[in-house]
Design an enzyme around this catalytic site. Sequence first.
Site, PDB file in Angstrom:
ATOM      1  N   HIS A  46       0.856  -1.189   0.000  1.00  0.00           N
ATOM      2  CA  HIS A  46       0.000   0.000   0.000  1.00  0.00           C
ATOM      3  C   HIS A  46       0.892   1.239   0.000  1.00  0.00           C
ATOM      4  O   HIS A  46       2.030   1.199   0.490  1.00  0.00           O
ATOM      5  CB  HIS A  46      -0.874   0.027   1.248  1.00  0.00           C
ATOM      6  N   GLU A  48       0.874   3.849   1.843  1.00  0.00           N
ATOM      7  CA  GLU A  48       1.317   4.236   3.180  1.00  0.00           C
ATOM      8  C   GLU A  48       2.462   3.370   3.674  1.00  0.00           C
ATOM      9  O   GLU A  48       3.431   3.880   4.260  1.00  0.00           O
ATOM     10  CB  GLU A  48       0.153   4.126   4.188  1.00  0.00           C
ATOM     11  N   CYS A  76      -6.361   2.082   5.667  1.00  0.00           N
ATOM     12  CA  CYS A  76      -7.013   0.836   6.087  1.00  0.00           C
ATOM     13  C   CYS A  76      -6.473   0.429   7.463  1.00  0.00           C
ATOM     14  O   CYS A  76      -5.539   1.044   7.982  1.00  0.00           O
ATOM     15  CB  CYS A  76      -6.733  -0.255   5.051  1.00  0.00           C
ATOM     16  N   CYS A  79      -2.572  -0.181   7.499  1.00  0.00           N
ATOM     17  CA  CYS A  79      -1.779   1.040   7.393  1.00  0.00           C
ATOM     18  C   CYS A  79      -1.941   1.919   8.632  1.00  0.00           C
ATOM     19  O   CYS A  79      -0.972   2.525   9.100  1.00  0.00           O
ATOM     20  CB  CYS A  79      -2.157   1.798   6.129  1.00  0.00           C
TER      21      CYS A  79
END
Length: 151
Positions: A46, A48, A76, A79
Amino acid sequence: MELALAEAHKAYDLREVPIGAVIVLSDRVIGRGHNLRESSGDPTAHAEMLAIQQAARNLGTWRLDNTVMYVTVEPCPMCAGALVLARVRQLVFGAPDPKAGACGSLMNIVEDQRLNHRLGVVSGVMAEACAALLQRFFQEIRKDPEGCRRG
C-alpha cells in the site's frame, strides 16, 4: 497533499488503485509511495506502507517521531496500525473510505486511547480531487476489467 496526489497519479498510470502517500519531517519529504499491490503481487504494498518503509530507511530508525503523513485516502486497518507503530505524529488524508477506513470511518485505530501512541488526524484535505481520481479509475476498470492487472 499535492505531492501525495502526484504519487496517486503514478499508481493510476500503472493501473494500480490510485492512492499516494508522502511523509514529511520539518518541511522535507522523507518518504513517498503509491500503491503497487498488483504489479508487485504483494498485498502489503500500500502507498502508506511503502512511504513508511522509505522514511524509516532515510532516517535510519523505525521511530518516525514528529513526522506527518499525507495520504489521498483514509488508511485501512493495516496502514493505520503501521502509522501507530511507527510513531507518526499526524495524519492528513483526503477522501474518506467508508468501506475500509480505519481512521474514523469504520473504526479509529490512530486515535484509540487503549494504544500507547495516538496520531492527530486532519481529514478532507483536497478530498474532491482525491475522490475524483479514484472514481475515474474504477469507472475505467468497470468498462475494461482486463485493464487492471490481476495478482
